[in-house]
Design a protein around this motif. Structure first.
Motif, mmCIF file in Angstrom:
data_model
loop_
_atom_site.group_PDB
_atom_site.id
_atom_site.type_symbol
_atom_site.label_atom_id
_atom_site.label_comp_id
_atom_site.label_asym_id
_atom_site.label_seq_id
_atom_site.Cartn_x
_atom_site.Cartn_y
_atom_site.Cartn_z
ATOM 1 N N PRO A 142 42.358 14.387 -17.541
ATOM 2 C CA PRO A 142 41.838 15.085 -16.357
ATOM 3 C C PRO A 142 42.829 15.060 -15.205
ATOM 4 N N CYS A 143 42.862 16.139 -14.434
ATOM 5 C CA CYS A 143 43.689 16.173 -13.219
ATOM 6 C C CYS A 143 42.848 16.736 -12.077
ATOM 7 N N SER A 197 34.201 15.871 -21.800
ATOM 8 C CA SER A 197 33.144 15.671 -20.803
ATOM 9 C C SER A 197 33.074 14.213 -20.376
ATOM 10 N N LYS A 198 33.220 13.286 -21.324
ATOM 11 C CA LYS A 198 33.187 11.857 -20.982
ATOM 12 C C LYS A 198 34.382 11.479 -20.120
ATOM 13 N N ALA A 199 35.572 12.014 -20.465
ATOM 14 C CA ALA A 199 36.778 11.703 -19.696
ATOM 15 C C ALA A 199 36.655 12.224 -18.267
ATOM 16 N N ILE A 200 36.123 13.439 -18.115
ATOM 17 C CA ILE A 200 35.979 14.029 -16.781
ATOM 18 C C ILE A 200 34.939 13.266 -15.971
ATOM 19 N N PHE A 221 36.418 10.133 -14.793
ATOM 20 C CA PHE A 221 37.369 10.470 -13.737
ATOM 21 C C PHE A 221 36.641 10.649 -12.402
ATOM 22 N N ILE A 222 35.527 11.379 -12.427
ATOM 23 C CA ILE A 222 34.763 11.650 -11.204
ATOM 24 C C ILE A 222 34.110 10.386 -10.662
ATOM 25 N N GLN A 223 33.657 9.498 -11.558
ATOM 26 C CA GLN A 223 33.015 8.267 -11.101
ATOM 27 C C GLN A 223 33.944 7.432 -10.235
ATOM 28 N N ARG A 224 35.250 7.544 -10.462
ATOM 29 C CA ARG A 224 36.204 6.798 -9.638
ATOM 30 C C ARG A 224 36.112 7.256 -8.178
ATOM 31 N N PHE A 225 35.885 8.546 -7.953
ATOM 32 C CA PHE A 225 35.738 9.040 -6.583
ATOM 33 C C PHE A 225 34.411 8.579 -5.984
ATOM 34 N N LEU A 226 33.357 8.593 -6.797
ATOM 35 C CA LEU A 226 32.036 8.251 -6.283
ATOM 36 C C LEU A 226 31.955 6.792 -5.865
ATOM 37 N N SER A 227 32.813 5.953 -6.429
ATOM 38 C CA SER A 227 32.812 4.545 -6.044
ATOM 39 C C SER A 227 33.524 4.341 -4.707
ATOM 40 N N ALA A 228 34.234 5.370 -4.244
ATOM 41 C CA ALA A 228 34.972 5.268 -2.970
ATOM 42 C C ALA A 228 34.069 5.694 -1.828
ATOM 43 N N GLN A 229 33.108 4.822 -1.463
ATOM 44 C CA GLN A 229 32.116 5.221 -0.468
ATOM 45 C C GLN A 229 31.974 4.176 0.623
ATOM 46 N N THR A 230 32.963 4.051 1.472
ATOM 47 C CA THR A 230 32.801 3.252 2.672
ATOM 48 C C THR A 230 32.447 4.239 3.778
ATOM 49 N N ARG A 231 33.109 4.174 4.895
ATOM 50 C CA ARG A 231 32.814 5.133 5.954
ATOM 51 C C ARG A 231 33.286 6.528 5.549
ATOM 52 N N LEU A 232 32.547 7.519 6.025
ATOM 53 C CA LEU A 232 32.829 8.898 5.640
ATOM 54 C C LEU A 232 34.250 9.295 6.009
ATOM 55 N N ALA A 233 34.732 8.807 7.142
ATOM 56 C CA ALA A 233 36.069 9.177 7.599
ATOM 57 C C ALA A 233 37.154 8.672 6.657
#
Length: 680
Positions: free
Chosen positions: A306-307, A452-455, A458-470
């Motif tokens: 995935p990219c 689908s599993k790889a993607i 990949f997306i879950q890595r972004f969803l774990s990045a949830q501190t302040r919105l900024a």
């Protein structure tokens, strides 16, 4: 006790809906027991309210009745209060009722506001406790003057009653703990598990639920949303100052508050140039800590990994917002639309794509559809669910549209699903998800379960990045950089693997030298299978079928002079990999190399010479670093083929590294190098 004719009473309702449906008789007592009602569970005599029971304040009476209700399987609420009119007598009588007392108030419909169809728990229950203020015998006190302990509904078990809203509370200490957890970026589910461990309680036994935590986080977000938006825009502008190739767009609402924002990184735009032919636009996720709709554009590179292409945060999920997001994305990518785009089943998004990407083939992600099957069909089909699912997959993978539609009709008849709304809806949208309708369009293999599993991972890595919105934009950048580094390592590992040739055919060795190991493995599968097929020349092409079959087959058209070949199975159009049928015809026709046009650039190793690649590349520092990384990857691949090559490479790289270390290092970071230095 107070006199009943002491004057006209003021009556106030805490909940107006109770006024219509709850009739409280002042002479009611614990003796009233209609046949159709249910008696509350009795505990000890001292813990059960009774007529004449005394309390110092009405609040202490409420607390006593609330504790009693909790033990018995229900909760209570304050109903109505009564007091003397006009003489400053204050409150003289109070009613506490079962949480299911009264009936649902009729809401007036408002076309401009969405309506929430939530089922009410109220059922007109008549259980209540009435207390009256007494001042005749000294200091004022409150006495129980009415008590009905019968309910017209089931009472909850002890392990269920704690889920009633009245008993779900989050202390100030727990609120602070939850806010701290939110800033670390962990999910609500992880917060709950950590707090259970900290409090030494069994899973599910905290005095609040995941929904309560989400509501609390939503209230935090609303309280400082404006400040968050300002910080987010400031962060994007800072990124733009540091890296001119960072791209972002945003809109403000009528109150000058942030409405939508989208962004992409320089490396993402470069990846899109080659791998932006097929894109997944996943809009099924939200930022947990802020309850914000999130859209992520993702593709797959030449090594099957995935990219990341871009990200968008939306205020609302409607056609207008999606149209804006798609326009912003196309702006980032210099107006280049993908050939195909995969999304979730969202009608607003479907409308926006039809307008903003009219030339792009829109399809639905099959894995997003299949994920809903258990909730759609498990209860309906029961033990036949797995049998139905197997038949669904068989139909999904068919090649012929006619076979699919006939098979679908038979499936509906066999399982009795004629009136099932999900089946009806799926068939209406069949051209957007069923492979027989999609095989002539390129999807880079992203319709398969593996991708689908790889993607999703990949997306879950972004969803774990949830501190302040900024900080989310910066954290996504970190996640993308981490993924790029991991992909580079996997690329090198793939290149270092010894490729095993299985057929000995010249076409195989030629393809192995051109395609990445990932793409070559897909082609090699087809080459091995091609040996099991027979080809028959016809007037208008070739008929190719398995050697065990006497009928059927695929039609292959081949024009040797022009190097053009096509097959009725459309595998090349769908995946960019030639099928076994076409390969069989090429082999029969004494073709020893696959024509260049059937070895797509997006599946190839780096074939351009490093010097030419450097000349044709922008002088931007980031781009040059990426070119260097590609050259190093190619160097490792070529050097690993023999001991002699490896020895030469090791010796020369050591010399080069020594020369590089002799050069001065710029005082500022790579992204801060001035244009003058870049041009040197």
């Amino acid at each position: 006790m107070m006199s009943e004719d002491a004057g006209r009473m003021l009556v106030m309702y805490d909940d107006p809906s109770d006024q219509r449906s709850l009739s409280l008789d002042e002479t009611s007592s614990t003796e009233e027991s209609p046949d159709e009602t249910r008696l509350s569970l009795e505990t000890t005599a001292d813990s059960v309210p009774y007529i004449g029971q005394r309390f110092a304040t009405h609040d202490s009476a409420y607390e006593f009745y609330s504790e009693y209700a909790k033990r018995c399987g229900f909760s209570i609420r304050r109903h109505r209060t009564e007091g003397k009119d006009g003489v400053g007598k204050g409150l003289t009588r109070r009613y506490f009722v079962c949480h299911r007392a009264g009936n649902t108030p009729v809401k007036t419909l408002n076309d401009s506001k969405p309506q929430r169809n939530r089922k009410s728990s109220r059922c007109g229950c008549q259980a209540y406790l009435r207390i009256s203020k007494v001042t005749d015998l000294g200091p004022a006190e409150w006495r129980v003057t009415g008590f009905v302990n019968h309910h017209n509904h089931e009472l909850l078990e002890p392990n269920q009653v704690r889920f009633l809203p009245a008993y779900r509370t989050i202390s100030d200490a727990d609120k602070n703990r939850i806010l701290m957890f939110a800033k670390t970026g962990i999910s609500v589910q992880q917060m709950m598990r950590l707090m259970e461990l900290e409090k030494c309680v069994e899973p599910g036994y905290l005095p609040f639920t995941e929904k309560d935590v989400r509501n609390l986080l939503q209230s935090f977000r609303k309280s400082d949303q404006e400040d968050e938006s300002i910080d987010l825009l400031r962060m994007c502008r800072n990124n733009k100052d540091k890296d001119p190739n960072f791209k972002f767009e945003y809109t403000l609402d009528s109150n000058n508050r942030l409405d939508n924002i989208a962004w992409s990184y320089a490396s993402s735009v470069q990846s899109y140039e080659i791998y932006g032919d097929a894109v997944v636009f996943d809009t099924t996720h939200r930022l947990t800590a802020f309850d914000t709709p999130l859209g992520i554009w993702v593709g797959v590179n030449n090594y099957g990994m995935p990219c990341f292409f871009g990200c968008v945060l939306l205020r609302e999920e409607n056609s207008r917002s999606f149209s804006w997001a798609l326009k912003a994305f196309l702006g980032f990518m210099n107006g280049k639309a993908p050939q195909t785009i995969l999304t979730d089943q969202n009608m607003c998004l479907k409308e926006a794509i039809a307008i903003e990407m009219a030339s792009t083939k829109h399809a639905l992600c099959i894995w997003m559809i299949v994920a809903k099957f258990p909730s759609w069909f498990n209860a309906v089909l029961g033990e036949r669910y797995n049998e139905w699912k197997a038949e669904f997959y068989r139909l999904y993978n068919l090649e012929s549209i006619e076979d699919f539609e006939l098979g679908w009709s038979d499936m509906v008849d066999f399982f009795g699903l004629h009136t099932n709304r999900h089946i009806v809806n799926l068939f209406a949208l069949r051209t957007l998800w069923a492979l027989p309708y999609l095989r002539s369009h390129f999807f880079a293999g992203m319709t398969t379960t593996g991708h689908s599993k790889a993607i999703n991972s990949f997306i879950q890595r972004f969803l774990s990045a949830q501190t302040r919105l900024a900080q989310f934009v910066e954290q996504v950048a970190v996640a993308v950089d981490f993924k790029d580094q991991a992909a580079e390592q996997q690329t090198m590992q793939q290149n270092l693997q010894n490729i095993c040739l299985k057929t000995g055919a010249p076409m195989e060795s030629h393809a192995a030298s051109v395609l990445t190991p990932f793409a070559f493995s897909k082609l090699q599968e087809q080459l091995v299978l091609a040996a099991h097929y027979a080809s028959f020349q016809m007037d208008d092409g070739f008929l190719v079928r398995h050697h065990t079959k006497l009928e059927g087959g695929r039609k292959v058209y081949w024009v040797p002079r022009e190097g053009i070949i096509s097959c009725s199975c459309h595998q090349f159009e769908f995946s960019g990999i030639l099928c076994r049928h076409a390969l069989r015809v090429l082999s029969t026709g004494n073709c020893f190399q696959i024509p260049d046009r059937y070895l797509p650039l997006r599946w190839r190793r780096i074939s351009t010479s490093p010097a030419k690649l450097l000349q044709s590349t922008s002088s931007d520092h980031t781009e040059r670093i990426q070119v260097l990384q590609s050259m190093v990857s190619t160097l490792v691949t070529e050097s690993a083929r023999s001991k002699e090559r490896l020895d030469i490479a090791t010796e020369q790289v050591s010399i080069l590294l020594s020369r590089i270390r002799e050069q001065p290092v710029a005082s500022q970071g790579a992204r801060d190098i001035s244009p003058i230095h870049r041009n040197l």
